[in-house]
Design a protein around this motif. Structure first.
Motif, mmCIF file in Angstrom:
data_model
loop_
_atom_site.group_PDB
_atom_site.id
_atom_site.type_symbol
_atom_site.label_atom_id
_atom_site.label_comp_id
_atom_site.label_asym_id
_atom_site.label_seq_id
_atom_site.Cartn_x
_atom_site.Cartn_y
_atom_site.Cartn_z
ATOM 1 N N PHE A 194 5.089 -0.557 8.141
ATOM 2 C CA PHE A 194 5.290 0.681 7.401
ATOM 3 C C PHE A 194 6.766 1.008 7.227
ATOM 4 O O PHE A 194 7.593 0.719 8.099
ATOM 5 C CB PHE A 194 4.634 1.856 8.145
ATOM 6 C CG PHE A 194 3.152 1.921 7.980
ATOM 7 C CD1 PHE A 194 2.316 1.114 8.734
ATOM 8 C CD2 PHE A 194 2.579 2.792 7.066
ATOM 9 C CE1 PHE A 194 0.933 1.168 8.579
ATOM 10 C CE2 PHE A 194 1.206 2.871 6.909
ATOM 11 C CZ PHE A 194 0.391 2.053 7.658
ATOM 12 N N GLN B 14 0.428 11.392 3.944
ATOM 13 C CA GLN B 14 0.076 12.047 5.204
ATOM 14 C C GLN B 14 0.493 13.514 5.140
ATOM 15 O O GLN B 14 1.669 13.825 4.936
ATOM 16 C CB GLN B 14 0.738 11.364 6.401
ATOM 17 C CG GLN B 14 0.261 11.912 7.742
ATOM 18 C CD GLN B 14 0.860 11.180 8.924
ATOM 19 O OE1 GLN B 14 2.026 10.807 8.900
ATOM 20 N NE2 GLN B 14 0.068 11.001 9.975
ATOM 21 N N TYR C 212 0.842 -1.191 0.000
ATOM 22 C CA TYR C 212 0.000 0.000 0.000
ATOM 23 C C TYR C 212 0.880 1.245 0.000
ATOM 24 O O TYR C 212 1.966 1.254 0.577
ATOM 25 C CB TYR C 212 -0.862 0.040 1.275
ATOM 26 C CG TYR C 212 -1.759 -1.162 1.474
ATOM 27 C CD1 TYR C 212 -1.273 -2.328 2.053
ATOM 28 C CD2 TYR C 212 -3.107 -1.124 1.116
ATOM 29 C CE1 TYR C 212 -2.095 -3.427 2.255
ATOM 30 C CE2 TYR C 212 -3.936 -2.218 1.318
ATOM 31 C CZ TYR C 212 -3.420 -3.365 1.891
ATOM 32 O OH TYR C 212 -4.229 -4.447 2.085
ATOM 33 N N PHE D 177 4.117 7.172 2.659
ATOM 34 C CA PHE D 177 4.497 5.917 3.305
ATOM 35 C C PHE D 177 4.127 4.748 2.403
ATOM 36 O O PHE D 177 3.053 4.731 1.803
ATOM 37 C CB PHE D 177 3.716 5.732 4.613
ATOM 38 C CG PHE D 177 4.082 6.691 5.703
ATOM 39 C CD1 PHE D 177 3.387 7.882 5.866
ATOM 40 C CD2 PHE D 177 5.109 6.393 6.585
ATOM 41 C CE1 PHE D 177 3.708 8.766 6.887
ATOM 42 C CE2 PHE D 177 5.440 7.266 7.607
ATOM 43 C CZ PHE D 177 4.742 8.457 7.756
ATOM 44 N N TYR E 125 0.471 5.347 1.089
ATOM 45 C CA TYR E 125 -0.362 6.313 1.784
ATOM 46 C C TYR E 125 0.316 7.671 1.721
ATOM 47 O O TYR E 125 1.531 7.783 1.649
ATOM 48 C CB TYR E 125 -0.542 5.937 3.256
ATOM 49 C CG TYR E 125 -1.418 4.735 3.512
ATOM 50 C CD1 TYR E 125 -0.866 3.456 3.606
ATOM 51 C CD2 TYR E 125 -2.796 4.876 3.685
ATOM 52 C CE1 TYR E 125 -1.664 2.352 3.863
ATOM 53 C CE2 TYR E 125 -3.597 3.772 3.943
ATOM 54 C CZ TYR E 125 -3.032 2.524 4.032
ATOM 55 O OH TYR E 125 -3.825 1.437 4.284
ATOM 56 N N SER F 232 -5.274 6.919 1.808
ATOM 57 C CA SER F 232 -4.897 5.807 0.948
ATOM 58 C C SER F 232 -4.716 6.282 -0.486
ATOM 59 O O SER F 232 -5.570 6.981 -1.031
ATOM 60 C CB SER F 232 -5.991 4.733 0.999
ATOM 61 O OG SER F 232 -5.654 3.660 0.150
ATOM 62 N N GLY G 112 0.158 16.845 10.637
ATOM 63 C CA GLY G 112 -0.893 16.862 11.647
ATOM 64 C C GLY G 112 -2.162 16.124 11.258
ATOM 65 O O GLY G 112 -3.149 16.162 11.987
ATOM 66 N N LYS G 113 -2.121 15.466 10.119
ATOM 67 C CA LYS G 113 -3.337 14.781 9.632
ATOM 68 C C LYS G 113 -3.150 13.267 9.624
ATOM 69 O O LYS G 113 -2.069 12.745 9.898
ATOM 70 C CB LYS G 113 -3.657 15.268 8.210
ATOM 71 C CG LYS G 113 -3.901 16.761 8.103
ATOM 72 C CD LYS G 113 -5.182 17.157 8.778
ATOM 73 C CE LYS G 113 -5.456 18.646 8.720
ATOM 74 N NZ LYS G 113 -5.723 19.129 7.363
ATOM 75 N N SER G 114 -4.229 12.580 9.266
ATOM 76 C CA SER G 114 -4.183 11.128 9.202
ATOM 77 C C SER G 114 -3.633 10.656 7.857
ATOM 78 O O SER G 114 -3.165 11.454 7.057
ATOM 79 C CB SER G 114 -5.572 10.566 9.439
ATOM 80 O OG SER G 114 -5.514 9.169 9.560
ATOM 81 N N LEU G 115 -3.713 9.371 7.622
ATOM 82 C CA LEU G 115 -3.203 8.773 6.396
ATOM 83 C C LEU G 115 -4.308 8.681 5.356
ATOM 84 O O LEU G 115 -5.412 8.232 5.644
ATOM 85 C CB LEU G 115 -2.677 7.370 6.673
ATOM 86 C CG LEU G 115 -1.527 7.252 7.656
ATOM 87 C CD1 LEU G 115 -1.176 5.800 7.891
ATOM 88 C CD2 LEU G 115 -0.322 7.988 7.138
ATOM 89 N N LYS H 215 -1.471 -7.484 9.542
ATOM 90 C CA LYS H 215 -0.606 -6.482 10.168
ATOM 91 C C LYS H 215 0.149 -5.770 9.052
ATOM 92 O O LYS H 215 0.778 -6.414 8.212
ATOM 93 C CB LYS H 215 0.381 -7.171 11.105
ATOM 94 C CG LYS H 215 1.501 -6.275 11.609
ATOM 95 C CD LYS H 215 2.473 -7.080 12.452
ATOM 96 C CE LYS H 215 3.692 -6.260 12.819
ATOM 97 N NZ LYS H 215 4.638 -7.037 13.654
ATOM 98 N N LEU H 216 0.088 -4.442 9.044
ATOM 99 C CA LEU H 216 0.857 -3.666 8.079
ATOM 100 C C LEU H 216 2.152 -3.206 8.721
ATOM 101 O O LEU H 216 2.156 -2.694 9.840
ATOM 102 C CB LEU H 216 0.075 -2.437 7.618
ATOM 103 C CG LEU H 216 -1.143 -2.681 6.726
ATOM 104 C CD1 LEU H 216 -1.717 -1.349 6.250
ATOM 105 C CD2 LEU H 216 -0.798 -3.553 5.548
ATOM 106 N N VAL I 165 -3.373 0.512 -3.763
ATOM 107 C CA VAL I 165 -3.247 -0.853 -3.266
ATOM 108 C C VAL I 165 -2.695 -1.681 -4.414
ATOM 109 O O VAL I 165 -3.288 -1.712 -5.493
ATOM 110 C CB VAL I 165 -4.603 -1.437 -2.830
ATOM 111 C CG1 VAL I 165 -4.420 -2.831 -2.258
ATOM 112 C CG2 VAL I 165 -5.286 -0.526 -1.835
#
Lengths: 112, 115
Positions: free
Chosen positions: A102, A37, A33, A88, A35, A45, A40-43, A99-100, A48
């Motif tokens: 990174f 970011q 995958y 990432f 990603y 997508s 201050g923010k999330s990931l 489980k990923l 894939v």
């Protein structure tokens, strides 16, 4: 143990230039995958990749996967400032563990 | 379609206290994952829950625990907080292989600060 290495960790580019981020992993996997970011923010997508030779493109970003070489690339074409972020790659452990693992991330800065 | 939600957004605790973080998955997703993003350590897998059961656990001490409720929402509990627990805690949800491509979608995170 699965290990994921990304390089470079820091990348400063000029707008309009092309560059490639590399993601190597140490053991067999059936999924990779990418990603994004923002600070201050999330990931978010991006891609894939499920099989050897998979190539996906969205706008100025193109991702590919070579499972034999255990290598994925994220290619940036004609970079623009809006692409500045940390990217990432993440690899799923084979065997359905979900489980990923990174990479450390590549902080991309696109300068005017 | 609503994404993954997490609460609270920020949490400030002192050493030795307990913290509880909450996550609601995307509707229809049965799997919930927790990750820790600490400065200098990158993103590390904490826990995976599916159908109410813990399926996998990362290399974290037992004071990190959680659960998944019948509605698939999840809680992460961190007991006996230490300064190094300060981090962004990200929750993700997904379907599993037999139900679709197992792509993990991430929530906005809870920033935990331990003083």
């Amino acid at each position: 143990e699965l290990k994921v290495e990304q390089n470079p960790l820091f990348l400063s580019m000029q707008e309009g230039k092309n560059y490639t981020i590399y993601c190597n992993y140490s053991t067999t996997s059936d999924r990779l995958y990418w990603y994004r970011q923002d600070p201050g923010k999330s990931l978010e997508s991006l891609f894939v990749l499920l099989s050897n030779g998979a190539v996906k493109q969205e706008g100025r970003l193109m991702a590919s996967l070579d499972t034999k070489a255990r290598l994925s690339t994220l290619h940036i074409t004609a970079a623009v400032h809006d692409l500045s972020a940390t990217y990432f790659c993440a690899v799923a452990q084979q065997g359905g563990s979900e489980k990923l693992v990174f990479g450390k991330g590549t902080k991309l800065t696109v300068n005017p | 379609e609503a994404g993954v939600t997490q609460s609270p957004t920020h949490l400030i605790k002192t050493r030795g206290q307990q913290a509880t973080l909450r996550c609601s998955p995307i509707s229809g997703h049965t799997s919930v994952y927790w990750y820790q993003q600490a400065l200098g350590l990158g993103l590390q897998f904490l826990l995976w829950y599916d159908e109410g059961e813990e399926r996998n656990r990362g290399n974290f001490p037992p004071r990190f625990s959680g659960r998944q409720f019948p509605n698939y929402s999840s809680e992460l509990n961190v007991n006996a907080l230490e300064l190094e627990d300060s981090a962004l805690y990200l929750c993700a949800s997904s379907l599993l292989w037999d139900r679709g491509v197992p792509e993990q979608f991430f929530g906005p995170g809870t920033r935990l600060t331990v003083l």
